[in-house]
Design a protein around this motif. Sequence first.
Motif, short mmCIF file in Angstrom:
data_model
loop_
_atom_site.label_atom_id
_atom_site.label_comp_id
_atom_site.label_asym_id
_atom_site.label_seq_id
_atom_site.Cartn_x
_atom_site.Cartn_y
_atom_site.Cartn_z
N SER A 36 92.57 40.23 76.60
CA SER A 36 91.77 39.13 76.40
C SER A 36 90.73 38.54 77.10
CB SER A 36 92.38 37.88 75.53
OG SER A 36 93.33 37.21 76.79
N SER A 37 90.86 39.34 78.37
CA SER A 37 89.64 38.97 79.54
C SER A 37 88.30 39.59 79.10
CB SER A 37 90.34 39.36 80.46
OG SER A 37 90.38 40.81 80.78
N GLY A 38 88.15 40.80 78.33
CA GLY A 38 87.27 41.23 77.45
C GLY A 38 86.67 42.26 78.81
#
Length: 175
Positions: A36-38
């Motif tokens: 989910s950090s991109g």
Amino acid sequence: MMPRALIIVALVALTACGSRQDTADRDTNLRQLRNSSGSPEEFSIVPNKPLQAPETLAELPPPTPGGTNRTDQTPLQDAVAVLGGNPSRLDPQAGIGAGDQALVTRASRFGRESDIRAELAVADQAFRERRRLFNWRIVPEDTYNRAYRDQALDPYASLEAARRAGALTPSAPPE
């Protein structure tokens, strides 16, 4: 003293709202193992298989619209082959293997439904839809455990019930 407590409460409320995901997205993937950090996920990058050129054009397989290519990744089949198994047994069109036929016959002696997996998937999705109404939390929690908490079995209660019934049970670690 009062303004300081009010500032702390406001900061806690703002940080709780900052990392919230959409509940529909959260419920479709119960075990959240995605990045989910991109940033790019290094484990999701899989190189293609090398292209294979046949000796003659007659050896080319016929095209299969919507089917698979020779260079498509098959991670499950590759893992089975590396571990010494037969990857063709994963093909759903292959049917039930001879080694498993007796097990399937015994398990289905009182009848079975051919589409039980699809039926259970629909029932599970409906169950999670009903639970979604109150599916928000300030502190993140594992969605899978929260959704199925009421259906979990207590292993120590089951162990005690089996012992009371006279069944031979192995030792278990203390609670």
